[in-house]
Design an enzyme around this catalytic site. Structure first.
Site, PDB file in Angstrom:
ATOM      1  N   ASP A 215       0.823  -1.207   0.000  1.00  8.00           N
ATOM      2  CA  ASP A 215       0.000   0.000   0.000  1.00  8.00           C
ATOM      3  C   ASP A 215       0.863   1.266   0.000  1.00  8.00           C
ATOM      4  O   ASP A 215       1.874   1.331   0.719  1.00  8.00           O
ATOM      5  CB  ASP A 215      -0.868  -0.026   1.273  1.00  8.00           C
ATOM      6  CG  ASP A 215      -1.953   1.026   1.274  1.00  8.00           C
ATOM      7  OD1 ASP A 215      -2.841   0.964   0.408  1.00  8.00           O
ATOM      8  OD2 ASP A 215      -1.914   1.914   2.150  1.00  8.00           O
ATOM      9  N   GLU A 267      14.101 -16.031   0.353  1.00 11.29           N
ATOM     10  CA  GLU A 267      14.432 -17.189   1.189  1.00 11.29           C
ATOM     11  C   GLU A 267      13.410 -18.303   1.014  1.00 11.29           C
ATOM     12  O   GLU A 267      13.562 -19.394   1.547  1.00 11.29           O
ATOM     13  CB  GLU A 267      14.459 -16.776   2.673  1.00 11.29           C
ATOM     14  CG  GLU A 267      15.691 -15.984   3.046  1.00 11.29           C
ATOM     15  CD  GLU A 267      15.541 -15.321   4.412  1.00 11.29           C
ATOM     16  OE1 GLU A 267      14.599 -15.670   5.176  1.00 11.29           O
ATOM     17  OE2 GLU A 267      16.365 -14.422   4.706  1.00 11.29           O
TER      18      GLU A 267
HETATM   19  C1  GLC Z   1      -4.229   3.006  -0.670  1.00 21.60           C
HETATM   20  C2  GLC Z   1      -5.460   2.152  -0.551  1.00 21.60           C
HETATM   21  C3  GLC Z   1      -6.598   2.986  -0.073  1.00 21.60           C
HETATM   22  C4  GLC Z   1      -6.250   3.577   1.272  1.00 21.60           C
HETATM   23  C5  GLC Z   1      -4.926   4.312   1.228  1.00 21.60           C
HETATM   24  C6  GLC Z   1      -4.397   4.572   2.599  1.00 21.60           C
HETATM   25  O1  GLC Z   1      -4.361   3.959  -1.661  1.00 21.60           O
HETATM   26  O2  GLC Z   1      -5.717   1.495  -1.761  1.00 21.60           O
HETATM   27  O3  GLC Z   1      -7.791   2.256   0.004  1.00 21.60           O
HETATM   28  O4  GLC Z   1      -7.263   4.452   1.667  1.00 21.60           O
HETATM   29  O5  GLC Z   1      -3.935   3.583   0.560  1.00 21.60           O
HETATM   30  O6  GLC Z   1      -3.966   3.386   3.189  1.00 21.60           O
END
Ligand code: GLC
Ligand code: CA
Length: 552
Positions: A215, A267
């Site tokens: 993310d 790993e």
């Molecule tokens: C990313 C995710 C989104 C979230 C953001 C903060 O863009 O896809 O859904 O709100 O990160 O974590």
């Protein structure tokens, strides 16, 4: 624990995979509490197998206050008790592996949830303490520290700073959060934070997870040296530097973190894969997709392509070249949990601006549903024919439209509340799936649905589409199944049609042609056997808004 030998060994499984994204709380509810759960997903493994996907990517399933749909993680090495248990997680991995599918976990390293043990410790500790140093705490400006440390906006609006109350009850320091205030940013200059994430990565690898979706992978390292604090109002890529020296995003140093994760991934047998969610300049994507780093990065270009043959061609050709130069494989995406469903986007003519469109259409959406679905499936078939991996989002295989009828008081997306001017919500693509038409909750569960399901969902229910040979679901099943059998070298040749700028045509080395008609009149198909057509042919020709696959 899950290490199935028959799945081990293929280190490149992800290069040409079809990956299905599950938003766990909205997929299937096994115990009637209105929230989708792991047992619900396990019960639908046969559905996923029949769909033919190679892997499932699960959005966050960790303990969370759900300030941002689970992207506010309170414990990275556990499961939200509302969703299930670690034992059920093992069961899910086993069920997927036993059916020839992989599991990709979502990891959220830029910020935690404010309920995270370390954030709670930081709140109780003193300014300048090691506990506070794991996050980004700063004194405010002004006589009493009452002015926020910098003019930095949150991605969800308005500010990226929130002031805390110190343990003695006085107004205190501020902490940085690029997203909601319940999502404090980690300080990645802190070695304990780095070590803890390596521990988390290892934890899930040991449990048999096959890969990770990372993310906001471009945000972790920030330039906070010598008292500097980033200031900016927009997170748009266009205002980001493209040379690795931007003070907030996509800094070169971030790749050191991923190199250290890569050592862990390697790993295992097969090595774990990872895909970066990085909103950066396209010249900067290859570093995330490097084999020394995460290995793959999402290319989101197609989201803005619209219904335009030339544009799709240009974006596809560039993305393929980029992946090739880098030794990675491209990723194709049309929908996910953050964007308006592509069946709806393609039902709106002209350049699609999510914010503007949502505001103007929320209570009276003007969508050409037929055109939207036709173009959406044509684009999906086109992308499935390109070299690379394709990421599908739950419900698109049913042709679901965005659910627009969610009243204010039932919205969950923090963006909707933090940025009322924009008024944009991502909840419309996160509404629990319809499985059974003739059921109060459309078969999602027996106790309601945490976001309201619209009445028209019944027309898209799995049982209805399953029984209809011409349904979107059966089209997806057919396309994904065919694609598997057609696997060929990661190459393609573009075929020009001198008489038309609205046909997009390419062929793969094994003679598999894909032709999409972006125009208005039916077009002739190349000679060969028609394998698939997203709309019925008209007098042997491919109608507008459709894609056909032909085996020459
Ligand atoms: C990313 C995710 C989104 C979230 C953001 C903060 O863009 O896809 O859904 O709100 O990160 O974590
Ligand atoms: Ca449940």
């Amino acid at each position: 624990m899950s290490e199935f030998t028959f799945l081990a060994g293929d280190a490149h499984w992800w290069r040409q995979a079809v990956i299905y994204q599950i938003y766990p709380r909205s997929f299937a509810d096994s115990n009637g509490d209105g929230i989708g759960d792991l047992k619900g997903i396990i019960s639908r493994v046969p559905y996923l197998k029949q769909l033919g996907v190679d892997a499932v990517w699960m959005s966050p399933f960790y303990p969370s206050a759900l300030a941002d749909g689970g992207y506010d993680v309170d414990d990275y090495r556990d499961i939200d008790p509302r969703i299930g248990t670690l034992a059920e997680f093992d069961e899910l991995i086993d069920a997927l592996h036993a059916n020839g599918m992989r599991l990709i976990a979502d990891i959220v390293p830029n910020h935690s949830g404010s309920g995270h043990k370390w954030f709670q410790e930081a709140l109780k500790a003193a300014p300048g303490s090691p506990e506070r140093d794991r996050y980004i705490f700063r004194d405010g400006k002004g006589e009493n520290g009452e002015i926020r440390p910098s003019e930095l906006a949150s991605h969800f609006g308005p500010t990226a700073w929130t002031r805390i109350t110190e343990p003695d009850g006085t107004p205190g320091q501020w902490y940085m959060h690029l997203f909601a205030s319940e999502q404090p940013d980690w300080n990645w200059d802190n070695e304990e934070v780095r070590a803890d994430f390596r521990k988390t990565v290892k934890f899930w690898c040991d449990r048999g997870v096959d890969g990770f979706r990372v993310d906001v992978a471009h945000a972790l390292v920030k330039d906070l040296s010598n008292g500097h604090l980033p200031e900016r109002q927009s997170y748009d890529v266009s205002v980001m530097k493209n040379d690795g020296t931007d003070d907030l995003f996509d800094r070169d140093e971030v790749h050191k973190i991923y190199a250290s994760w890569r050592e862990i991934f390697n790993e295992y047998n097969p090595p774990r894969m990872a895909v970066a969610e990085a909103w950066v300049h396209s010249n900067r994507l290859p570093a995330y997709a490097s084999e020394k780093g995460l290995g793959q990065s999402f290319s989101f270009d197609m989201l803005g392509a619209g219904w335009d043959a030339q544009r799709v061609h240009e974006l596809a050709a560039n993305a393929l070249q980029r992946a090739k130069d880098n030794g990675s494989s491209n990723t194709w995406v049309l929908s996910n949990h953050d964007i308006i469903r592509h069946a709806t986007r393609f039902g709106v003519d002209g350049q699609f601006d999510a914010g503007k469109w949502f505001k103007a259409n929320r209570f009276n959406p003007k969508v050409n549903v037929k055109q939207g679905l036709e173009r959406a499936t044509a684009m999906t078939a086109l992308l499935l024919a390109l070299p690379g991996s394709t990421y599908l989002y739950q419900g698109e295989e049913l042709g679901l439209q965005e659910a627009m009828e969610i009243p204010d008081e039932l919205m969950q997306d923090p963006q909707f509340f933090r940025n009322p001017d924009l008024g944009l919500s991502r909840d419309g693509c996160r509404v629990p799936l319809p499985w059974v038409a003739n059921h109060k909750w459309f078969g999602f569960g027996e106790g309601g649905s945490h976001l309201p399901q619209p009445e028209w969902y019944k027309n898209y229910a799995v049982d209805v589409e399953d029984a209809d040979p011409n349904s979107t679901l059966n089209l997806y099943r057919k396309a994904i199944g065919l694609r598997k059998g057609l696997e060929t070298a990661e190459e393609l040749t573009w075929i020009k049609h001198w008489f038309s700028k609205t046909i997009l045509h390419f062929k793969r080395p094994n003679g598999w042609h894909s032709i999409t008609n972006f125009g208005t009149k039916p077009v002739k198909l190349p000679k060969g056997r028609v394998l698939l057509s997203t709309l019925p042919l008209v007098g042997g020709k491919l109608p507008a808004n459709a894609t056909a696959w032909v085996q020459a």
